[in-house]
Write a protein that holds these residues in place. Structure first.
Motif, PDB file in Angstrom:
ATOM      1  N   SER A  30       0.817  -1.216   0.000  1.00 16.02           N
ATOM      2  CA  SER A  30       0.000   0.000   0.000  1.00 16.02           C
ATOM      3  C   SER A  30       0.853   1.270   0.000  1.00 16.02           C
ATOM      4  N   GLU A  34       0.447   4.212  -2.718  1.00 16.69           N
ATOM      5  CA  GLU A  34      -0.029   5.514  -2.288  1.00 16.69           C
ATOM      6  C   GLU A  34       0.886   6.665  -2.690  1.00 16.69           C
ATOM      7  N   ALA A  38      -2.274   8.872  -3.240  1.00 14.32           N
ATOM      8  CA  ALA A  38      -2.612   9.981  -2.341  1.00 14.32           C
ATOM      9  C   ALA A  38      -2.868  11.289  -3.088  1.00 14.32           C
ATOM     10  N   THR A  41      -6.322  11.084  -4.541  1.00 19.01           N
ATOM     11  CA  THR A  41      -7.338  11.289  -3.510  1.00 19.01           C
ATOM     12  C   THR A  41      -7.514  12.768  -3.207  1.00 19.01           C
ATOM     13  N   ASP A  58     -18.098   6.231  -0.932  1.00 23.23           N
ATOM     14  CA  ASP A  58     -16.898   5.840  -1.673  1.00 23.23           C
ATOM     15  C   ASP A  58     -17.162   4.486  -2.307  1.00 23.23           C
ATOM     16  N   THR A  61     -14.150   0.981  -2.564  1.00 21.30           N
ATOM     17  CA  THR A  61     -13.212   1.559  -1.602  1.00 21.30           C
ATOM     18  C   THR A  61     -11.982   0.708  -1.350  1.00 21.30           C
ATOM     19  N   GLU A  65      -9.578   3.781   0.807  1.00 24.23           N
ATOM     20  CA  GLU A  65      -9.361   5.112   0.240  1.00 24.23           C
ATOM     21  C   GLU A  65     -10.171   5.284  -1.044  1.00 24.23           C
ATOM     22  N   PRO A  66     -10.733   6.504  -1.222  1.00 27.37           N
ATOM     23  CA  PRO A  66     -10.511   7.741  -0.470  1.00 27.37           C
ATOM     24  C   PRO A  66     -11.440   7.961   0.719  1.00 27.37           C
ATOM     25  N   LEU A  68     -11.298   7.094   3.929  1.00 26.93           N
ATOM     26  CA  LEU A  68     -10.657   7.546   5.166  1.00 26.93           C
ATOM     27  C   LEU A  68     -10.226   9.010   5.070  1.00 26.93           C
ATOM     28  N   SER A  69      -9.721   9.394   3.925  1.00 24.81           N
ATOM     29  CA  SER A  69      -9.339  10.801   3.740  1.00 24.81           C
ATOM     30  C   SER A  69     -10.561  11.703   3.772  1.00 24.81           C
ATOM     31  N   ARG A  96      -8.404  -0.619   9.391  1.00 25.72           N
ATOM     32  CA  ARG A  96      -7.726   0.672   9.274  1.00 25.72           C
ATOM     33  C   ARG A  96      -8.548   1.802   9.894  1.00 25.72           C
ATOM     34  N   ARG A 126     -12.095   5.848  -6.499  1.00 26.33           N
ATOM     35  CA  ARG A 126     -10.715   5.889  -6.987  1.00 26.33           C
ATOM     36  C   ARG A 126     -10.402   4.535  -7.600  1.00 26.33           C
TER      37      ARG A 126
END
Length: 290
Positions: A30, A34, A38, A41, A58, A61, A65-66, A68-69, A96, A126
């Motif tokens: 990961s 990322e 990232a 995101t 999302d 997912t 992510e995205p 959690l952001s 997570r 994403r």
């Protein structure tokens, strides 16, 4: 090929099995992923205008992510729901998110969402939408669960080939070694939304307005060719591993993985890292009002 001719039940069963099988490996790589993920995101959150109090969905997912952001942005007055077809991916996303109070992860299929109409202010995705069998119906479903004037912001891969070496180069080497036929035209898959004009037209047909499709250079950087080999080893689906075993006696066939490592040598930088900038398309569209 039409969707009527495509066995969507078998396809989704295979997809679920594939993503379940690689979920642990995906987590192990990961940090590598990322480096590019990232920034995508961050741009999606910006395109969607995510802000405190928003309700966000999302789609696809994966390990979180995205979603959690987005949860960090919407705050205590907002809420985020992440869905994915693969239960093992959802389990890892929940791990997570432990201790995050404004997020939930559920197993779900974007093509059969059971959320009430106007449940969300924003839909994010994403690199998840390309696996939908019927693009237009999927977009219609997302428009339905958005509030009128709500925003969809999603990343999909551009056309394969040299445009997205992070995701396509290793597979191209393996497919060549296995002498695989080209993918079936029109079939869902990583690059099925890679035509900007077509995906824009599909969003418009589904009822979205203010449709915009822009290119985004995803800045993937790996420490070495060996890391690229490791990434591919853990993300290729079980079916390809079976084919490697049947043809070469082992899924770890040395010649195959040496060839994968050699394929990224042209992408080496002076400091020894491997830069694999890959083209994504960013989709932004607004749900109809009335």
């Amino acid at each position: 090929m039409t969707t009527a001719e495509f066995d969507r039940v078998s396809f989704k069963r295979t997809q679920r099995g594939n993503w379940n099988a690689i979920s642990a490996g995906w987590m192990s790589c990961s940090n590598d992923f990322e480096t590019g993920g990232a920034p995508v995101t961050a741009r999606l959150l910006e395109l969607a205008g995510v802000r405190p109090g928003h309700r966000v969905l999302d789609v696809g997912t994966g390990t979180g992510e995205p979603a959690l952001s987005a949860a960090a942005v919407v705050g205590a007055t907002g809420a985020v729901t992440g869905i994915d077809l693969a239960p093992d991916m959802i389990a890892r996303a929940r791990e997570r998110a432990r201790g995050v109070g404004n997020i939930e992860f559920v197993v779900g299929d974007v093509e059969s969402l059971d959320f009430p109409a106007a449940s969300f202010d924003v839909v994010l995705s994403r690199w998840g939408l390309m696996f939908a069998v019927d693009h237009v119906e999927t977009f219609r479903t997302l428009a339905r669960v958005l509030v009128p004037g709500g925003t969809l912001a999603a990343a999909v891969w551009a056309a394969p080939g040299s445009a997205a070496p992070m995701m396509s180069l290793g597979f191209q080497v393996i497919a060549g070694r296995l002498e695989l036929p080209p993918p079936q035209p029109g079939a869902p898959g990583p690059f099925s939304m890679g035509d900007p004009a077509q995906v824009g037209a599909e969003l418009t047909e589904a009822g979205f307005r203010e449709v915009a499709v822009t290119s985004f250079r995803v800045p993937f950087v790996l420490d070495s060719p060996e890391r690229f080999v490791e990434f591919n080893k853990v993300v290729i689906p079980p079916g390809l591993k079976t084919m490697l075993r049947e043809k070469f006696g082992s899924a770890d066939d040395p010649e195959t993985w040496t060839a994968v490592g050699e394929a990224v040598e042209p992408y080496r930088t002076p400091d020894g890292t491997v830069a694999l900038p890959s083209e994504a398309l960013l989709l932004r569209a607004v749900a109809p009002i009335g």
